[in-house]
Design a protein around this motif. Structure first.
Motif, PDB file in Angstrom:
ATOM      1  N   UNK A 122      -4.211  -8.953  -0.727  1.00 38.05           N
ATOM      2  CA  UNK A 122      -3.550  -7.927   0.071  1.00 38.05           C
ATOM      3  C   UNK A 122      -2.367  -7.357  -0.712  1.00 38.05           C
ATOM      4  N   UNK A 123      -2.301  -6.036  -0.812  1.00 41.78           N
ATOM      5  CA  UNK A 123      -1.153  -5.418  -1.476  1.00 41.78           C
ATOM      6  C   UNK A 123       0.114  -5.608  -0.647  1.00 41.78           C
ATOM      7  N   UNK A 124       1.152  -6.081  -1.319  1.00 42.34           N
ATOM      8  CA  UNK A 124       2.504  -6.169  -0.761  1.00 42.34           C
ATOM      9  C   UNK A 124       3.455  -5.457  -1.719  1.00 42.34           C
ATOM     10  N   UNK A 146       6.933  -7.844   5.980  1.00 40.23           N
ATOM     11  CA  UNK A 146       6.146  -6.822   6.676  1.00 40.23           C
ATOM     12  C   UNK A 146       5.803  -5.626   5.793  1.00 40.23           C
ATOM     13  N   UNK A 147       5.875  -5.798   4.460  1.00 40.57           N
ATOM     14  CA  UNK A 147       5.459  -4.715   3.570  1.00 40.57           C
ATOM     15  C   UNK A 147       3.951  -4.742   3.374  1.00 40.57           C
ATOM     16  N   UNK A 148       3.403  -3.596   2.999  1.00 39.38           N
ATOM     17  CA  UNK A 148       1.971  -3.479   2.795  1.00 39.38           C
ATOM     18  C   UNK A 148       1.685  -2.228   1.979  1.00 39.38           C
ATOM     19  N   UNK A 149       0.464  -2.113   1.472  1.00 35.14           N
ATOM     20  CA  UNK A 149      -0.016  -0.968   0.714  1.00 35.14           C
ATOM     21  C   UNK A 149       0.729  -0.833  -0.622  1.00 35.14           C
ATOM     22  N   UNK A 150       0.828   0.395  -1.137  1.00 38.43           N
ATOM     23  CA  UNK A 150       1.208   0.611  -2.534  1.00 38.43           C
ATOM     24  C   UNK A 150       2.222   1.743  -2.670  1.00 38.43           C
ATOM     25  N   UNK A 151       2.552   2.037  -3.938  1.00 42.89           N
ATOM     26  CA  UNK A 151       3.311   3.225  -4.348  1.00 42.89           C
ATOM     27  C   UNK A 151       4.672   3.364  -3.678  1.00 42.89           C
ATOM     28  N   UNK A 152       5.536   2.370  -3.798  1.00 40.45           N
ATOM     29  CA  UNK A 152       6.893   2.535  -3.262  1.00 40.45           C
ATOM     30  C   UNK A 152       7.685   3.571  -4.059  1.00 40.45           C
ATOM     31  N   UNK A 153       8.413   4.410  -3.348  1.00 40.41           N
ATOM     32  CA  UNK A 153       9.343   5.361  -3.957  1.00 40.41           C
ATOM     33  C   UNK A 153      10.631   5.278  -3.156  1.00 40.41           C
ATOM     34  N   UNK A 154      11.736   5.038  -3.813  1.00 42.99           N
ATOM     35  CA  UNK A 154      13.007   4.831  -3.120  1.00 42.99           C
ATOM     36  C   UNK A 154      13.936   6.013  -3.378  1.00 42.99           C
ATOM     37  N   UNK A 155      14.448   6.565  -2.293  1.00 39.69           N
ATOM     38  CA  UNK A 155      15.287   7.760  -2.319  1.00 39.69           C
ATOM     39  C   UNK A 155      16.670   7.418  -1.783  1.00 39.69           C
ATOM     40  N   UNK A 167       2.635   3.903   0.501  1.00 43.48           N
ATOM     41  CA  UNK A 167       1.303   3.966   1.090  1.00 43.48           C
ATOM     42  C   UNK A 167       0.284   4.613   0.176  1.00 43.48           C
ATOM     43  N   UNK A 168      -0.966   4.195   0.316  1.00 43.70           N
ATOM     44  CA  UNK A 168      -2.060   4.787  -0.440  1.00 43.70           C
ATOM     45  C   UNK A 168      -3.397   4.433   0.180  1.00 43.70           C
ATOM     46  N   UNK A 169      -4.307   5.386   0.186  1.00 41.73           N
ATOM     47  CA  UNK A 169      -5.617   5.188   0.789  1.00 41.73           C
ATOM     48  C   UNK A 169      -6.577   4.480  -0.176  1.00 41.73           C
TER      49      UNK A 169
END
Length: 344
Positions: A122-124, A146-155, A167-169
């Motif tokens: 599972x992606x975290x 509680x993190x999941x999916x991919x591609x974090x970008x921090x602003x 997130x990513x499909x």
């Protein structure tokens, strides 16, 4: 650019027409997240390798296992590889596939945000810290709760708040979290659990981070993208709906959320008056590049804006062996972004 068209490309001609060249050529790099820290450009890409995995729509062939930080003194200077900043073997909870990362700075400390698959597949999303922008980075012992999916970008917003977009499909598993927990059914199908074409598209996620940037300060919420009629984009609107590769920048009073449409190969953007949205679709930033994926970042350097992106021109179209590039990005007088043609 679709995979079945690669064999017909004249790469010598394509590279002549390309508006930019790979920033580094001794390794393959992708998914560049660019920032300016202390007057210097730092790029946080994924590190592509050929691990011998078969090509599939789950992204198994993207078998990256470490991160290198690339630095530049100016937008025209040589790009320098600063070596391994973090390896999957150093992350207690992560087993494989260290995909697209991002980084940020707070009070002189540097934070690397990265997705990886845990030992359950599972992606975290994890966080690692360093006293230096190039690392080495020391990972937290557990992923973000509680993190999941991919591609974090921090602003970082003007008030000092930090937000993570992610997130990513398909292989990014976002569609498997529609009920709030991971759905393990049909694990070999990247399109299982997707909405029907006439249903609202799945959304990127956004959450404010805690003051120490190590956890979510709130439950992630949907980042909704509206069409010209104020209605959410539909799942079947493949040329405009979100697929992966979140990024946020702020320009002249507007928040610009940009992203990849995945299987249609565009980088698009939408705007809002606040970091949560809803956002309204505005257009395309980048037309398709050679290679299946598009993933980018947008960074201001000395008063000009630049798009950092990748393509597979150096590897002659090998989808999972990509190279990071940069091109100037222009907003017009109304704040619209001019679409970039990667090959002139």
């Amino acid at each position: 650019m679709p995979e079945d068209s690669i064999q017909h490309i004249d790469f010598e001609d394509l590279n002549r027409r390309a508006i930019s060249r790979p920033l580094v050529s001794h390794i393959y790099t992708a998914d560049p997240s660019a920032h300016v820290f202390n007057g210097k450009i730092y790029i946080y890409p994924s590190h592509d390798v050929d691990a011998g995995e078969a090509f599939d729509d789950l992204g198994s062939h993207f078998a990256m296992e470490d991160y290198h930080v690339i630095s530049m003194d100016s937008i025209t200077s040589e790009a320098v590889d600063n070596g391994v900043a973090l390896h999957v073997n150093d992350v207690p909870w992560a087993e494989r596939q260290m995909w697209a990362p991002d980084a940020h700075e707070k009070n002189g400390k540097y934070y690397l945000f990265f997705p990886a698959k845990d030992y359950e597949g599972i992606f975290r999303i994890g966080v690692a810290t360093s006293d230096f922008p190039v690392g080495p980075f020391i990972p937290q012992s557990e992923p973000i709760k509680d993190s999941f999916s991919i591609d974090p970008a921090v602003f970082k917003d003007a008030d000092g708040s930090y937000y993570m977009y992610f997130g990513g499909l398909w292989g990014g598993q976002l569609q498997r979290w529609r009920e709030g927990k991971f759905n393990a059914a049909e694990p070999e199908s990247p399109v299982a659990h997707l909405p029907a074409d006439n249903e609202p598209a799945l959304c990127a996620k956004v959450a404010k981070l805690t003051d120490d940037l190590l956890q979510f300060a709130e439950e992630p919420r949907d980042l909704i993208i509206l069409d010209e009629n104020g209605e959410p984009l539909l799942a079947g609107d493949n040329d405009r709906r979100f697929f992966e590769a979140s990024w946020m920048h702020y320009y002249q009073g507007k928040y610009y959320f940009s992203y990849s449409t995945g299987d249609t190969h565009f980088v698009c953007y939408a705007t809002a008056d606040n970091p949560y949205g809803p956002f309204t679709y505005q257009g395309r930033i980048l037309n398709p590049v050679v290679g299946w994926t598009s993933h980018h970042s947008i960074c201001e350097v000395e008063g000009k804006w630049y798009l950092f992106y990748h393509d597979s021109s150096l590897s002659k179209g090998v989808t999972h062996l990509r190279s990071i590039k940069v091109a100037e990005l222009k907003h017009d007088a109304e704040g619209k972004i001019q679409t970039i043609e990667p090959y002139g």
